[in-house]
Structure formats: structure tokens, C-alpha cells
Design a protein around this motif. Structure first.
Motif, PDB file in Angstrom:
ATOM      1  N   LEU A 118       0.819  -1.213   0.000  1.00  0.00           N
ATOM      2  CA  LEU A 118       0.000   0.000   0.000  1.00  0.00           C
ATOM      3  C   LEU A 118       0.855   1.266   0.000  1.00  0.00           C
ATOM      4  CD1 LEU A 118      -2.693   1.422   0.069  1.00  0.00           C
ATOM      5  CD2 LEU A 118      -2.806   1.038   2.540  1.00  0.00           C
ATOM      6  N   PRO A 119       1.765   1.473   0.969  1.00  0.00           N
ATOM      7  CA  PRO A 119       2.616   2.674   0.894  1.00  0.00           C
ATOM      8  C   PRO A 119       3.553   2.645  -0.307  1.00  0.00           C
ATOM      9  CG  PRO A 119       3.332   1.251   2.697  1.00  0.00           C
ATOM     10  CD  PRO A 119       2.026   0.695   2.207  1.00  0.00           C
ATOM     11  N   PHE A 120       3.984   1.448  -0.723  1.00  0.00           N
ATOM     12  CA  PHE A 120       4.851   1.321  -1.901  1.00  0.00           C
ATOM     13  C   PHE A 120       4.175   1.944  -3.122  1.00  0.00           C
ATOM     14  CE2 PHE A 120       6.096  -0.847  -5.770  1.00  0.00           C
ATOM     15  CZ  PHE A 120       7.481  -0.890  -5.697  1.00  0.00           C
ATOM     16  N   LEU A 121       2.928   1.578  -3.368  1.00  0.00           N
ATOM     17  CA  LEU A 121       2.217   2.077  -4.536  1.00  0.00           C
ATOM     18  C   LEU A 121       1.938   3.573  -4.430  1.00  0.00           C
ATOM     19  CD1 LEU A 121      -0.301  -0.860  -5.100  1.00  0.00           C
ATOM     20  CD2 LEU A 121       1.727  -0.292  -6.470  1.00  0.00           C
ATOM     21  N   LEU A 122       1.588   4.042  -3.232  1.00  0.00           N
ATOM     22  CA  LEU A 122       1.312   5.468  -3.046  1.00  0.00           C
ATOM     23  C   LEU A 122       2.562   6.310  -3.291  1.00  0.00           C
ATOM     24  CD1 LEU A 122      -0.969   5.318   0.131  1.00  0.00           C
ATOM     25  CD2 LEU A 122      -1.661   6.005  -2.181  1.00  0.00           C
ATOM     26  N   ILE A 123       3.723   5.802  -2.866  1.00  0.00           N
ATOM     27  CA  ILE A 123       4.979   6.529  -3.090  1.00  0.00           C
ATOM     28  C   ILE A 123       5.386   6.459  -4.555  1.00  0.00           C
ATOM     29  CG2 ILE A 123       7.448   6.540  -2.544  1.00  0.00           C
ATOM     30  CD1 ILE A 123       6.663   5.573   0.280  1.00  0.00           C
ATOM     31  N   LEU A 124       5.121   5.323  -5.184  1.00  0.00           N
ATOM     32  CA  LEU A 124       5.450   5.169  -6.603  1.00  0.00           C
ATOM     33  C   LEU A 124       4.659   6.145  -7.473  1.00  0.00           C
ATOM     34  CD1 LEU A 124       7.271   3.316  -8.339  1.00  0.00           C
ATOM     35  CD2 LEU A 124       5.262   1.855  -8.692  1.00  0.00           C
ATOM     36  N   LEU A 125       3.453   6.494  -7.020  1.00  0.00           N
ATOM     37  CA  LEU A 125       2.608   7.407  -7.781  1.00  0.00           C
ATOM     38  C   LEU A 125       3.059   8.863  -7.682  1.00  0.00           C
ATOM     39  CD1 LEU A 125      -0.929   5.950  -6.937  1.00  0.00           C
ATOM     40  CD2 LEU A 125       0.235   5.864  -9.154  1.00  0.00           C
ATOM     41  N   GLN A 126       4.002   9.183  -6.790  1.00  0.00           N
ATOM     42  CA  GLN A 126       4.331  10.603  -6.549  1.00  0.00           C
ATOM     43  C   GLN A 126       5.004  11.304  -7.729  1.00  0.00           C
ATOM     44  OE1 GLN A 126       6.389  10.745  -2.769  1.00  0.00           O
ATOM     45  NE2 GLN A 126       4.543  10.242  -1.623  1.00  0.00           N
ATOM     46  N   PRO A 127       5.888  10.815  -8.548  1.00  0.00           N
ATOM     47  CA  PRO A 127       6.531   9.526  -8.489  1.00  0.00           C
ATOM     48  C   PRO A 127       7.860   9.604  -7.732  1.00  0.00           C
ATOM     49  CG  PRO A 127       7.016  10.564 -10.583  1.00  0.00           C
ATOM     50  CD  PRO A 127       6.177  11.550  -9.809  1.00  0.00           C
ATOM     51  N   ASP A 128       8.169   8.543  -6.976  1.00  0.00           N
ATOM     52  CA  ASP A 128       9.429   8.477  -6.243  1.00  0.00           C
ATOM     53  C   ASP A 128       9.894   7.025  -6.231  1.00  0.00           C
ATOM     54  OD1 ASP A 128      11.585   8.717  -4.605  1.00  0.00           O
ATOM     55  OD2 ASP A 128      10.550   9.700  -2.956  1.00  0.00           O
ATOM     56  N   LEU A 129      10.508   6.622  -7.326  1.00  0.00           N
ATOM     57  CA  LEU A 129      10.911   5.227  -7.497  1.00  0.00           C
ATOM     58  C   LEU A 129      11.935   4.804  -6.456  1.00  0.00           C
ATOM     59  CD1 LEU A 129      10.897   2.594  -9.138  1.00  0.00           C
ATOM     60  CD2 LEU A 129      12.666   3.595 -10.601  1.00  0.00           C
ATOM     61  N   GLY A 130      12.893   5.677  -6.144  1.00  0.00           N
ATOM     62  CA  GLY A 130      13.947   5.314  -5.211  1.00  0.00           C
ATOM     63  C   GLY A 130      13.413   4.972  -3.831  1.00  0.00           C
ATOM     64  N   THR A 131      12.548   5.834  -3.278  1.00  0.00           N
ATOM     65  CA  THR A 131      11.996   5.588  -1.951  1.00  0.00           C
ATOM     66  C   THR A 131      11.068   4.379  -1.959  1.00  0.00           C
ATOM     67  OG1 THR A 131      12.122   7.951  -1.470  1.00  0.00           O
ATOM     68  CG2 THR A 131      10.734   6.629  -0.029  1.00  0.00           C
ATOM     69  N   ALA A 132      10.288   4.210  -3.036  1.00  0.00           N
ATOM     70  CA  ALA A 132       9.426   3.035  -3.143  1.00  0.00           C
ATOM     71  C   ALA A 132      10.255   1.753  -3.122  1.00  0.00           C
ATOM     72  CB  ALA A 132       8.585   3.116  -4.418  1.00  0.00           C
ATOM     73  N   LEU A 133      11.357   1.749  -3.853  1.00  0.00           N
ATOM     74  CA  LEU A 133      12.233   0.575  -3.851  1.00  0.00           C
ATOM     75  C   LEU A 133      12.824   0.314  -2.470  1.00  0.00           C
ATOM     76  CD1 LEU A 133      14.119   0.935  -7.256  1.00  0.00           C
ATOM     77  CD2 LEU A 133      12.341  -0.725  -6.649  1.00  0.00           C
ATOM     78  N   MET A 134      13.074   1.393  -1.703  1.00  0.00           N
ATOM     79  CA  MET A 134      13.590   1.215  -0.347  1.00  0.00           C
ATOM     80  C   MET A 134      12.602   0.443   0.511  1.00  0.00           C
ATOM     81  SD  MET A 134      16.593   1.926   0.530  1.00  0.00           S
ATOM     82  CE  MET A 134      16.145   1.579   2.226  1.00  0.00           C
ATOM     83  N   LEU A 135      11.305   0.670   0.345  1.00  0.00           N
ATOM     84  CA  LEU A 135      10.316  -0.106   1.089  1.00  0.00           C
ATOM     85  C   LEU A 135      10.422  -1.585   0.730  1.00  0.00           C
ATOM     86  CD1 LEU A 135       7.071   2.084   1.041  1.00  0.00           C
ATOM     87  CD2 LEU A 135       8.932   2.076   2.685  1.00  0.00           C
ATOM     88  N   GLY A 136      10.612  -1.870  -0.559  1.00  0.00           N
ATOM     89  CA  GLY A 136      10.787  -3.249  -0.976  1.00  0.00           C
ATOM     90  C   GLY A 136      12.039  -3.873  -0.381  1.00  0.00           C
ATOM     91  N   ILE A 137      13.117  -3.105  -0.325  1.00  0.00           N
ATOM     92  CA  ILE A 137      14.371  -3.604   0.241  1.00  0.00           C
ATOM     93  C   ILE A 137      14.220  -3.871   1.735  1.00  0.00           C
ATOM     94  CG2 ILE A 137      16.762  -2.967   0.765  1.00  0.00           C
ATOM     95  CD1 ILE A 137      16.773  -1.462  -1.927  1.00  0.00           C
ATOM     96  N   ILE A 138      13.528  -2.981   2.445  1.00  0.00           N
ATOM     97  CA  ILE A 138      13.281  -3.188   3.874  1.00  0.00           C
ATOM     98  C   ILE A 138      12.471  -4.461   4.089  1.00  0.00           C
ATOM     99  CG2 ILE A 138      12.047  -2.278   5.895  1.00  0.00           C
ATOM    100  CD1 ILE A 138      12.717   0.541   4.772  1.00  0.00           C
ATOM    101  N   PHE A 139      11.426  -4.640   3.272  1.00  0.00           N
ATOM    102  CA  PHE A 139      10.598  -5.843   3.385  1.00  0.00           C
ATOM    103  C   PHE A 139      11.437  -7.102   3.180  1.00  0.00           C
ATOM    104  CE2 PHE A 139       8.332  -9.163   1.019  1.00  0.00           C
ATOM    105  CZ  PHE A 139       7.398  -9.546   1.969  1.00  0.00           C
ATOM    106  N   VAL A 140      12.242  -7.120   2.126  1.00  0.00           N
ATOM    107  CA  VAL A 140      13.058  -8.302   1.831  1.00  0.00           C
ATOM    108  C   VAL A 140      14.069  -8.551   2.950  1.00  0.00           C
ATOM    109  CG1 VAL A 140      14.787  -9.264   0.270  1.00  0.00           C
ATOM    110  CG2 VAL A 140      12.762  -8.139  -0.658  1.00  0.00           C
ATOM    111  N   SER A 141      14.743  -7.506   3.413  1.00  0.00           N
ATOM    112  CA  SER A 141      15.767  -7.646   4.449  1.00  0.00           C
ATOM    113  C   SER A 141      15.186  -8.241   5.732  1.00  0.00           C
ATOM    114  CB  SER A 141      16.414  -6.291   4.757  1.00  0.00           C
ATOM    115  OG  SER A 141      17.070  -5.780   3.629  1.00  0.00           O
ATOM    116  N   MET A 142      14.038  -7.719   6.180  1.00  0.00           N
ATOM    117  CA  MET A 142      13.456  -8.174   7.430  1.00  0.00           C
ATOM    118  C   MET A 142      12.778  -9.534   7.273  1.00  0.00           C
ATOM    119  SD  MET A 142      12.030  -4.668   9.166  1.00  0.00           S
ATOM    120  CE  MET A 142      11.761  -5.505  10.726  1.00  0.00           C
ATOM    121  N   THR A 143      12.219  -9.800   6.102  1.00  0.00           N
ATOM    122  CA  THR A 143      11.534 -11.072   5.877  1.00  0.00           C
ATOM    123  C   THR A 143      12.528 -12.222   5.774  1.00  0.00           C
ATOM    124  OG1 THR A 143       9.707  -9.933   4.756  1.00  0.00           O
ATOM    125  CG2 THR A 143       9.912 -12.287   4.372  1.00  0.00           C
ATOM    126  N   VAL A 144      13.619 -12.006   5.079  1.00  0.00           N
ATOM    127  CA  VAL A 144      14.658 -13.042   4.994  1.00  0.00           C
ATOM    128  C   VAL A 144      15.265 -13.301   6.373  1.00  0.00           C
ATOM    129  CG1 VAL A 144      16.951 -13.541   4.070  1.00  0.00           C
ATOM    130  CG2 VAL A 144      15.179 -12.611   2.577  1.00  0.00           C
TER     131      VAL A 144
END
Length: 373
Positions: free
Chosen positions: A151-177
Motif C-alpha cells: 500500500l505505501p509502496f504504490l502510493l509513493i510510486l505514484l508521486q513519483p518516487d521510485l527510489g523511496t518506493a524501492l527502499m520499502l521493498g528492500i526493507i521488506f526483503v531484508s526483514m523477511t529473509v
């Protein structure tokens, strides 16, 4: 509820505080040089950043007054607040440079996507500490954290702010792994990531974003256009040599060849003025702070504390690594700041909040904390 306990003061981490103060001091000195000579109008960037540092230390001290366990109950209200701010930004946010990412508060512009990164750390730490799985998470057990991230990933991507959106994905992957996955989950996530990557390139990324990625491999093909920032950054760092040109003596920055020298490319200014030796000292102190953060996570008293401390370290670590590789020309320019170093109130306050959580976990690392009589 604020809890006062003598043992909290006894466990205040002087080493972590020393690292934070050293990095902040070097960052302010660098920002002064990056904005030198000052303009004849407006407040200089280093003065504004000094105000943000004072505010940051204020929220840092406020945050360590509370037991981090209370973040369990603050977690979802904080999540809803940040999502609401991101929605507000989408419809009525302040615009600059073709992007709509800020809320004008008068004394400074809040960028909700910055605290969104810390919000995700707290949210995932709370979820994974409550829903512990011994034999590893299956893909179906990750549906909720994926949705909370999406949800926040998509909202940030729409701003558009690809770098910060990707950071959310990286945080998710880091903590999930980190919390352990089943092998089937790794394979499924890897396949999904590949499919989504191809889809994003074909349907999601805008032409200028694709151009940034293509410029990574051939910046010399457009030296006065898309490749300009990276080339000037590499020239600045390379011209510093072994020991640098001296403080306030950098030519690439002061003669305005280096763009965004006080924000995304702040470390290029340091590299030019202090050289290879000075850069090693700076990076040594910076990453020792993060290594100490891992030490804090390892000594946390519970799973929630471990995940919080680890998540905060990963939040700072990946931003730092991406920013450094970006200014060296190894990654596309995606607008990721160097935490504590790049100019920006929202980024700085978010980082100080994260470090406050780290100190909070450290101060309460002793087991079975009971109120003193």
C-alpha cells in the motif's frame, strides 16, 4: 506512559551516542562546505540543517523515555497516519521538480515517504514478533506483510518516487529473509520478483527512469545530459586523490559543476576535499556505527527488540550503500539520500527517530525488567 528507572541511565549506550555525534558533526562541516559560499539571500542550508539536528536530538531523547514495547500498540495508528499523509500528498501535496511529494508545514516541507520507511520497519517488526513461525514462513503466511508493504509502496510510486518506493521493498526483503523462510517461499518470491521486474520495465517505469538505468552503463554517451551528475561526481571524488584538496578548497562543488552537492551528492564533496584517506575515516566511523547497531540487535532482550534494531540498521545501511554506489557510478541516480549526511529535514528526523529506537532497545536490554521500589 513515561517510566523512570535508574538502570535505564546506567545502560545508556555511550558508544552509540559517540558514533552518532561524530557522524552528525562531520555531516554539518561537510554541509557547510557544500553550501559555500553562502547565497546573498535565504537561510544557508547548514543553518537549516542545524535546526533539524536540534529537533532530531529532541525527538531522540523523547523516544528513549518510552519502553519500545509500547510501539506494539502505536504501530497501526502510526501506519494509518502515514498512509493518510501519503494519500493527502497524492491529491494536494506540494510540487517541485515534476514530483508531488511534500506537505508544506510553513517552517519546513514534510515528505511523508521518509517516515514511511521507519513505519514499515516498526510494522514488520511488530507483525513478525507476534506471528513467529518455527519452521519458516510459507508464501501464504506472508500475504499480510506483503499487503502492508504494497500500500505505501504504490502510493509513493505514484508521486513519483521510485527510489523511496524501492527502499520499502528492500526493507521488506531484508526483514523477511531475517526471520527465516521456507525454501519454497524463496523460490516463489524470486520468480515473482523476476516477473514484476520485467513488468515494471515494460509498463511502469517512465522514459526518464529507464534513461537513468541505461545511463548507468554508458554515462559518456550523454555527458551534458543524463550522464552529467555521475560524471561530475566521479571527477570530484577522483580529483581528491590520497589526501584531498583541503577543507573549503573543492573546485567541483564550489564552482557549481557538481549538482545536488548538498543533498544526494554530499559525499562527493567530502571525497574531493578530504581524499581517499579522509573518505576511509568517514566511512569507517559511519559503518562502525551500523555494526554497533547489529551488536545492539544481538543483545536485545526479546524478538521484537531484535527485529526493531535490525530493521533500523538495515534502513540506514541500504540507503547509505545505494547512495555511495550511486555517486560512484555503480547504480542509477534514484534520489536516495545518505542518512545524517544529505540535507533534508524529513530524512534527518526519520533517521534520528530510528536511532532513538536503537538506543531504546539498548537501554532496555537487561532481562526481566521490573520497576524499582
Amino acid at each position: 506512559m513515561i517510566k523512570i528507572d535508574r538502570r535505564l541511565f546506567e545502560n545508556f549506550d555511550i558508544i552509540l551516542m559517540l558514533f552518532i555525534c561524530l557522524v552528525c558533526t562531520m555531516a554539518l562541516f561537510n554541509l557547510y562546505s557544500a553550501s559555500y559560499p553562502p547565497k546573498a539571500y535565504g537561510t544557508p542550508a547548514y543553518i537549516r540543517q542545524s535546526y533539524f539536528f536540534l529537533m532530531g536530538f529532541g525527538v531522540f531523547l523523547f523516544l528513549i523515555s518510552f519502553d519500545y514495547q509500547e510501539l506494539h500498540s502505536w504501530n497501526y495508528p502510526f501506519y494509518v497516519l502515514i498512509v493518510a499523509l501519503l494519500i493527502f500528498v497524492y491529491f494536494a501535496g506540494a510540487k517541485a521538480g515534476g514530483a508531488q511529494r511534500w506537505i508544506n508545514l510553513g517552517f519546513f516541507k514534510l515528505q511523508p515517504s521518509e517516515p514511511a520507511k521507519l513505519m514499515l520497519v516498526i510494522t514488520l517488526a511488530s507483525f513478525y514478533s507476534r506471528k513467529e513461525v518455527v519452521d519458516g514462513y510459507s508464501i501464504t503466511q506472508l500475504v499480510i506483510p506483503v499487503l502492508l508493504t504494497a500500500l505505501p509502496f504504490l502510493l509513493i510510486l505514484l508521486q513519483p518516487d521510485l527510489g523511496t518506493a524501492l527502499m520499502l521493498g528492500i526493507i521488506f526483503v531484508s526483514m523477511t529473509v531475517f526471520v527465516k523462510l521456507r525454501m519454497s517461499t524463496y523460490l516463489t518470491m524470486g520468480g515473482l520478483a523476476l516477473v514484476l521486474g520485467v513488468f515494471a520495465w515494460e509498463k511502469v517505469l517512465k522514459p526518464y527512469q529507464k534513461q537513468r538505468i541505461q545511463t548507468l552503463f554508458s554515462p559518456d554517451n550523454d555527458p551534458m545530459g543524463h550522464g552529467y551528475q555521475v560524471l561530475q561526481s566521479k571527477i570530484a571524488i577522483g580529483s581528491g586523490g590520497k589526501f584531498g584538496k583541503g577543507y573549503l578548497e573543492g573546485t567541483q562543488g564550489h564552482l557549481h559543476f557538481l549538482p545536488e552537492r548538498h543533498t544526494d551528492f554530499a559525499f562527493a564533496v567530502w571525497g574531493e576535499e578530504w581524499g581517499f584517506a579522509g573518505s576511509l575515516i568517514f566511512l569507517g566511523i559511519y559503518f562502525m556505527m551500523l555494526l554497533w547497531g547489529i551488536h545492539v540487535a544481538m543483545e536485545a532482550k526479546d524478538r521484537f527488540g531484535v527485529l526493531l534494531a535490525y530493521g533500523v540498521v538495515m534502513l540506514i545501511f541500504w540507503q547509505a550503500v545505494i547512495n555511495l554506489l550511486m555517486i560512484l557510478g555503480f547504480l542509477p541516480v534514484v534520489g536516495i539520500p545518505l542518512p545524517l549526511v544529505s540535507y533534508g529535514g524529513s530524512s534527518l528526523l526519520t533517521t534520528m527517530l530510528g536511532l532513538g529506537i536503537l538506543m531504546n532497545v539498548r537501554m532496555r536490554r537487561f532481562q526481566n525488567l521490573q520497576p524499582e521500589p
